[in-house]
Write an enzyme that holds these catalytic residues in place. Structure first.
Site, PDB file in Angstrom:
ATOM      1  N   SER A  55      35.417 -36.276   0.866  1.00 30.41           N
ATOM      2  CA  SER A  55      35.780 -35.330  -0.187  1.00 30.41           C
ATOM      3  C   SER A  55      34.497 -34.977  -0.925  1.00 30.41           C
ATOM      4  O   SER A  55      33.812 -35.866  -1.431  1.00 30.41           O
ATOM      5  CB  SER A  55      36.786 -35.998  -1.125  1.00 30.41           C
TER       6      SER A  55
ATOM      7  N   LYS B 175      36.500 -32.170   3.245  1.00 28.01           N
ATOM      8  CA  LYS B 175      37.368 -31.616   2.189  1.00 28.01           C
ATOM      9  C   LYS B 175      36.457 -31.173   1.058  1.00 28.01           C
ATOM     10  O   LYS B 175      35.557 -31.912   0.655  1.00 28.01           O
ATOM     11  CB  LYS B 175      38.338 -32.695   1.721  1.00 28.01           C
TER      12      LYS B 175
ATOM     13  N   LYS C  51      36.321 -29.592  -2.927  1.00 25.63           N
ATOM     14  CA  LYS C  51      37.066 -29.353  -4.154  1.00 25.63           C
ATOM     15  C   LYS C  51      36.906 -27.883  -4.515  1.00 25.63           C
ATOM     16  O   LYS C  51      35.808 -27.323  -4.395  1.00 25.63           O
ATOM     17  CB  LYS C  51      36.509 -30.224  -5.282  1.00 25.63           C
TER      18      LYS C  51
ATOM     19  N   ASP D 189      40.875 -28.908  -1.805  1.00 24.84           N
ATOM     20  CA  ASP D 189      41.711 -29.599  -2.791  1.00 24.84           C
ATOM     21  C   ASP D 189      41.539 -28.943  -4.155  1.00 24.84           C
ATOM     22  O   ASP D 189      40.446 -28.914  -4.710  1.00 24.84           O
ATOM     23  CB  ASP D 189      41.306 -31.082  -2.860  1.00 24.84           C
TER      24      ASP D 189
ATOM     25  N   GLU E 245      45.308 -28.741  -0.641  1.00 24.41           N
ATOM     26  CA  GLU E 245      45.890 -29.885  -1.335  1.00 24.41           C
ATOM     27  C   GLU E 245      46.206 -29.538  -2.788  1.00 24.41           C
ATOM     28  O   GLU E 245      45.354 -28.992  -3.495  1.00 24.41           O
ATOM     29  CB  GLU E 245      44.871 -31.044  -1.262  1.00 24.41           C
TER      30      GLU E 245
ATOM     31  N   ASP F  10      49.556 -34.148  -3.337  1.00 29.23           N
ATOM     32  CA  ASP F  10      48.860 -35.346  -3.817  1.00 29.23           C
ATOM     33  C   ASP F  10      49.523 -35.762  -5.130  1.00 29.23           C
ATOM     34  O   ASP F  10      50.489 -36.555  -5.133  1.00 29.23           O
ATOM     35  CB  ASP F  10      47.357 -35.024  -3.976  1.00 29.23           C
TER      36      ASP F  10
ATOM     37  N   LYS G  63      48.244 -42.155  -2.017  1.00 25.03           N
ATOM     38  CA  LYS G  63      47.286 -42.962  -2.774  1.00 25.03           C
ATOM     39  C   LYS G  63      48.027 -44.192  -3.276  1.00 25.03           C
ATOM     40  O   LYS G  63      49.054 -44.066  -3.952  1.00 25.03           O
ATOM     41  CB  LYS G  63      46.717 -42.171  -3.955  1.00 25.03           C
TER      42      LYS G  63
ATOM     43  N   GLY H 274      41.737 -40.904  -1.939  1.00 28.75           N
ATOM     44  CA  GLY H 274      40.819 -41.812  -2.623  1.00 28.75           C
ATOM     45  C   GLY H 274      40.698 -41.459  -4.091  1.00 28.75           C
ATOM     46  O   GLY H 274      41.049 -40.344  -4.500  1.00 28.75           O
TER      47      GLY H 274
HETATM   48  O1  OSB Z   1      42.469 -35.358  -5.788  1.00 35.79           O
HETATM   49  O2  OSB Z   1      41.881 -36.521  -4.128  1.00 35.79           O
HETATM   50  C1  OSB Z   1      41.734 -36.223  -5.314  1.00 35.79           C
HETATM   51  C2  OSB Z   1      38.765 -38.109  -6.786  1.00 35.79           C
HETATM   52  C3  OSB Z   1      39.196 -38.314  -8.069  1.00 35.79           C
HETATM   53  C4  OSB Z   1      40.416 -37.816  -8.451  1.00 35.79           C
HETATM   54  C5  OSB Z   1      41.210 -37.121  -7.544  1.00 35.79           C
HETATM   55  C6  OSB Z   1      40.783 -36.928  -6.246  1.00 35.79           C
HETATM   56  C7  OSB Z   1      39.523 -37.403  -5.878  1.00 35.79           C
HETATM   57  C8  OSB Z   1      38.942 -37.189  -4.568  1.00 35.79           C
HETATM   58  C9  OSB Z   1      37.887 -38.167  -4.132  1.00 35.79           C
HETATM   59  O3  OSB Z   1      39.179 -36.241  -3.860  1.00 35.79           O
HETATM   60  C10 OSB Z   1      38.316 -39.029  -3.015  1.00 35.79           C
HETATM   61  C11 OSB Z   1      37.330 -40.139  -2.804  1.00 35.79           C
HETATM   62  O4  OSB Z   1      36.353 -39.897  -2.109  1.00 35.79           O
HETATM   63  O5  OSB Z   1      37.527 -41.238  -3.353  1.00 35.79           O
HETATM   64 MG    MG Z   2      43.719 -34.600  -4.299  1.00 33.54          MG
END
Ligand code: OSB
Ligand code: MG
Length: 369
Positions: free
Chosen positions: A136, A162, A164, A189, A214, A239, A263, A291
């Protein structure tokens, strides 16, 4: 029968190697609450996976500490347990606070697995010996920085990327990524940055052949996601909106999305995560492990969960070194050149918490007996 003799809460500070930015904000330093539970000479560890601020969901290190100290720990200490799976039903009267619940429950899973001499993965019924990994990548200051990061992660072997997104950092950015990397497995995402008023804008995403988008809409919504899914070719992955197997069932029933990100913290621990997995598997809805910028302890629990057979898509579980100069477990989590993590077979977590390092990083501690 098992009984906890002692539970400790520890808060550590851990600086990220690079800032991580989502549509709701930028993180540079983590505040992580750890749970250490002791039973009959065994020690189990869990991690509260909430953010520092109540922006992903409403939990924070302070709310988790409060719920653990004043409710979950005092409820758990006097009881006798046959299995870690008995905790979730007893925690049910407390509404929400799933990340606080998960930290304690997962520590007990660690103890139960050790007492049986098997890994948490095996205790859960996991079958995968190696899990597929993606990364991510947060919002960057410049597109060039993002393209460079993607290049580096692909070279390391990660199986999917992925990114953001948020309004103003979406269509143009995805266009740049696709022109440079036409055929990689790619997804986006949004962390709830859009609304149904954006449908025609979100339809533009269909041109990028994304594996999924996402959580485009509100953090607690299912209904509008179902409406949006009818308008998009791209699969929606949920999510934030999924907190239980019941949520997953409802989401699948109304077709609010085609994929679910699980998660551990968000759904309340291994027992609930496995239930969400089972509901999705029965409905042939693929799942993957999300994550929350976890330390090695949360990361090790994620690896165990990801060994369940329904985790068919690459998750957001990646190497320790992408987050930390030095992790708090030994060995650190590493990824093979094929973009996989081998599920450890040693009893419990399969990684050893580095007690000296944890001690040095601890800024707050409370013990309960
Ligand atoms: O939405 O998946 C998410 C990190 C912090 C809060 C929300 C998210 C995330 C990530 C990071 O996408 C995932 C990771 O590498 O731990
Ligand atoms: Mg997410």
């Amino acid at each position: 029968m098992m009984k906890l003799e002692r539970v400790e809460l520890l808060e550590i500070r851990l600086p990220l190697v690079a800032f991580f930015e989502t549509s709701f904000g930028r993180t540079t330093n983590r505040r992580i609450v750890l749970v250490r539970a002791q039973s009959d000479g065994l020690t189990g560890w869990g991690e509260v996976t909430c953010g520092e601020q109540p922006f992903y969901n409403y939990e924070t290190p302070e709310t988790a500490w409060h719920i653990l100290r004043d409710f979950l720990i005092p409820w758990t200490l006097p009881q006798q347990w046959n299995a870690a799976s008995e905790l979730a039903p007893r925690f049910r009267p407390i509404r929400g606070h799933n990340m606080a619940k998960a930290a304690l429950e997962d520590a007990v899973w660690d103890i139960e697995a050790q007492s049986k001499g098997i890994s948490i993965a095996k205790l859960l019924g996991g079958t995968l010996r190696e899990i597929p990994c993606g990364v991510s990548i947060g919002i960057q200051d410049r597109v060039e920085d993002l393209l460079e990061k993607i290049e580096r992660e692909l070279a390391a072997g990660y199986q999917r990327i992925k990114v953001k997104i948020k309004p103003g950092w979406d269509v143009a950015i995805l266009k740049e990524i696709r022109s440079r990397f036409p055929s990689i497995k790619l997804m986006a995402d949004a962390n709830s940055a859009y609304s149904l008023a954006d449908v025609s804008h979100l339809r533009e995403f269909d041109q990028f052949d994304l594996m999924m988008i996402e959580q485009p809409l509100s953090w607690d919504d299912l209904i509008d996601h179902a409406e949006l899914q009818r308008e998009l070719k791209t699969s929606i992955c949920l999510d934030e909106s999924i907190h239980s197997a019941d949520d997953a069932r409802k989401a699948i029933e109304i077709r609010a999305g085609k994929i679910i990100n699980i998660k551990l913290g968000r759904v309340g621990g291994h027992t609930s995560a496995r239930e969400v997995h089972d509901v999705c598997r029965a409905a042939q809805v693929p799942v993957w492990c999300g994550g929350m910028l976890e330390s090695g302890i949360g990361r090790a629990h994620n690896i165990a969960m990801s060994s369940l057979p329904g985790f068919t898509l690459p998750g957001d579980v990646s190497a320790s070194r992408r987050y930390w100069k030095e992790d708090i477990i030994r060995p650190e989590v590493t990824v093979t050149p094929q973009g996989t993590i081998r599920v450890p077979e040693a009893p419990g977590l399969g990684y050893t918490p580095d007690l000296d390092r944890i001690e040095r990083l601890t800024v707050r501690k409370e013990s309960f007996t």
